[in-house]
Write an enzyme that holds these catalytic residues in place. Structure first.
Site, PDB file in Angstrom:
ATOM      1  N   LEU A 154     -22.670   2.902  16.310  1.00 44.18           N
ATOM      2  CA  LEU A 154     -23.711   2.434  15.401  1.00 44.18           C
ATOM      3  C   LEU A 154     -24.381   3.666  14.806  1.00 44.18           C
ATOM      4  O   LEU A 154     -24.497   4.701  15.466  1.00 44.18           O
ATOM      5  CB  LEU A 154     -24.757   1.596  16.143  1.00 44.18           C
ATOM      6  CG  LEU A 154     -24.307   0.267  16.753  1.00 44.18           C
ATOM      7  CD1 LEU A 154     -25.465  -0.383  17.508  1.00 44.18           C
ATOM      8  CD2 LEU A 154     -23.775  -0.677  15.694  1.00 44.18           C
ATOM      9  N   ASP A 155     -24.815   3.569  13.557  1.00 37.37           N
ATOM     10  CA  ASP A 155     -25.549   4.673  12.949  1.00 37.37           C
ATOM     11  C   ASP A 155     -26.791   4.978  13.776  1.00 37.37           C
ATOM     12  O   ASP A 155     -27.317   4.128  14.498  1.00 37.37           O
ATOM     13  CB  ASP A 155     -25.971   4.318  11.521  1.00 37.37           C
ATOM     14  CG  ASP A 155     -24.782   4.133  10.596  1.00 37.37           C
ATOM     15  OD1 ASP A 155     -23.709   4.695  10.892  1.00 37.37           O
ATOM     16  OD2 ASP A 155     -24.923   3.419   9.587  1.00 37.37           O
ATOM     17  N   ARG A 156     -27.265   6.193  13.635  1.00 34.20           N
ATOM     18  CA  ARG A 156     -28.405   6.651  14.430  1.00 34.20           C
ATOM     19  C   ARG A 156     -29.587   5.683  14.391  1.00 34.20           C
ATOM     20  O   ARG A 156     -30.172   5.352  15.415  1.00 34.20           O
ATOM     21  CB  ARG A 156     -28.849   8.026  13.922  1.00 34.20           C
ATOM     22  CG  ARG A 156     -30.067   8.581  14.636  1.00 34.20           C
ATOM     23  CD  ARG A 156     -30.454   9.925  14.052  1.00 34.20           C
ATOM     24  NE  ARG A 156     -31.384  10.585  14.949  1.00 34.20           N
ATOM     25  CZ  ARG A 156     -31.518  11.895  15.039  1.00 34.20           C
ATOM     26  NH1 ARG A 156     -30.780  12.685  14.291  1.00 34.20           N
ATOM     27  NH2 ARG A 156     -32.387  12.428  15.871  1.00 34.20           N
ATOM     28  N   THR A 158     -29.616   2.556  13.414  1.00 32.04           N
ATOM     29  CA  THR A 158     -29.259   1.160  13.636  1.00 32.04           C
ATOM     30  C   THR A 158     -29.349   0.876  15.128  1.00 32.04           C
ATOM     31  O   THR A 158     -28.828   1.639  15.941  1.00 32.04           O
ATOM     32  CB  THR A 158     -27.828   0.867  13.142  1.00 32.04           C
ATOM     33  OG1 THR A 158     -27.757   1.134  11.740  1.00 32.04           O
ATOM     34  CG2 THR A 158     -27.448  -0.581  13.391  1.00 32.04           C
TER      35      THR A 158
END
Length: 357
Positions: A154-156, A158
């Site tokens: 997951l993106d930072r 998110t």
């Protein structure tokens, strides 16, 4: 989250480029801050001028312009001050929630702000992999030391549900499911505008020509663009708010998003392509309040087959307090209304939706 990110407001006293201005002034505040690191931070949406996000390092400042910087996120050769880095890491590690665990897999809810694994642009940052190693769990090694156990990310900024492989066997099986698109992932986002109608977006995603931090929609093959498919559903406020509560003014719009492929920034890119933006996602066009300090995207549901038994399993990561606060309900009420079964049912009539390509 407010104590996790430090802000620095500076008033410009001379007309000049934004990156030059910040390099001069932030050098005193963040020893080791480099011009290239500051340029990266600007492109990532961490700097605003007169309360509007600016993504170009070459932006020309005027006298008395107010520049706001999320200064603890400015990269430099030493990353962040060790004591601050340690404090923030411990706070994030404490927010990691274990949803399920057996000998083969670990399912967690990742908090916003935590990096999944080490990268060249994030030297010195503590990561989810660091947490996993500190917990002395057995982890899959197929991805190498820096990605131990990681089969997807997951993106930072998110938050939400993730599965971690504890054995190489599990890693191979889970990676296969993700590649074959048999695993299902559904997200919840808070957006600036509602959808005109529920829709499926099938648009290839490749490297952005103008900003190396971004992805963009292109014809298949251009700039490495690969096929990508997402589905988006409007969740109306009366479905999650108590009937006796009137909606707050400027309440954000709730959108459920289902991934059929797993391209980097896919949901963010596809929403931007239909002129919808996730709150806090200035990198992809959000132009709202600078007080919003995270991207309001949350991995809500993950469905997969257990790598060893083949049993279909479904996991849900409840929404965090900051989601509920923006919507105007308490966290318990929000998660009671926005149940896993309800969100899954939203996508049952998907074949009848508008398809955008």
């Amino acid at each position: 989250m407010s104590d996790e990110i430090l802000f620095q407001k500076i008033v410009c006293n001379d007309a000049q480029r934004l990156d030059s201005f910040l390099t001069r002034f932030l050098g005193e505040i963040l020893p080791g801050a480099s011009r290239s690191g500051i340029a990266t931070a600007i492109k990532a949406g961490l700097v605003s001028v007169n309360k509007k996000a600016v993504l170009k390092p070459s932006h020309k400042l005027k006298i008395n312009d107010e520049v706001l910087v999320k200064k603890s996120r400015i990269p430099n050769e030493n990353s962040r001050i060790p004591s601050e880095n340690s404090r923030i890491s411990n706070e994030l590690f404490e927010k990691i929630k274990i949803i399920y665990e057996d000998d083969d897999i670990l399912v967690i809810s990742k908090p916003s702000g935590l990096v999944v694994h080490e990268a060249s642009s994030l030297k010195g940052e503590s990561t989810l992999v660091d947490f996993l190693k500190q917990s002395n769990r057995q982890l899959a090694t197929l991805g190498g030391e820096f990605r131990a156990g990681i089969v997807h990310r997951l993106d930072r900024y998110t938050s939400g549900v993730m599965v971690v492989a504890k054995s190489d066997f599990a890693s191979a099986q889970l990676s296969s499911q993700l590649q074959q698109k048999t695993a299902s992932r559904i997200y919840i986002a808070l957006c600036d505008l509602p959808l005109k109608q529920n829709c499926v977006v099938e648009r290839a995603i490749g490297r952005c020509e103008n900003n190396r931090l971004k992805k963009a929609v292109y014809p298949l093959g251009k700039n490495g663009a690969k096929y990508a498919k997402s589905a988006f559903y409007n969740i109306f406020l009366d479905e999650v708010q108590n009937s006796q509560n009137s909606p707050k003014k400027n309440t954000p719009n709730i959108i459920a998003a289902k991934l059929f492929t797993g391209r980097t920034h896919q949901i963010r890119v596809h929403l931007s392509s239909i002129n919808r933006h996730i709150l806090g996602d200035v990198l992809y066009g959000f132009k709202g309040s600078c007080d919003i300090i995270r991207v309001f995207l949350h991995g809500y549901i993950l469905e997969l087959k257990h790598p060893r038994t083949g049993q279909m399993m479904s996991f849900c990561a409840p929404l965090e307090d900051d989601f509920a606060a923006l919507i105007g309900v308490d966290t318990r009420t929000l998660n009671e209304k926005l149940t896993k079964n309800f969100v899954l049912s939203c996508f049952e009539p998907i074949n009848q939706w508008l398809c955008l390509s």
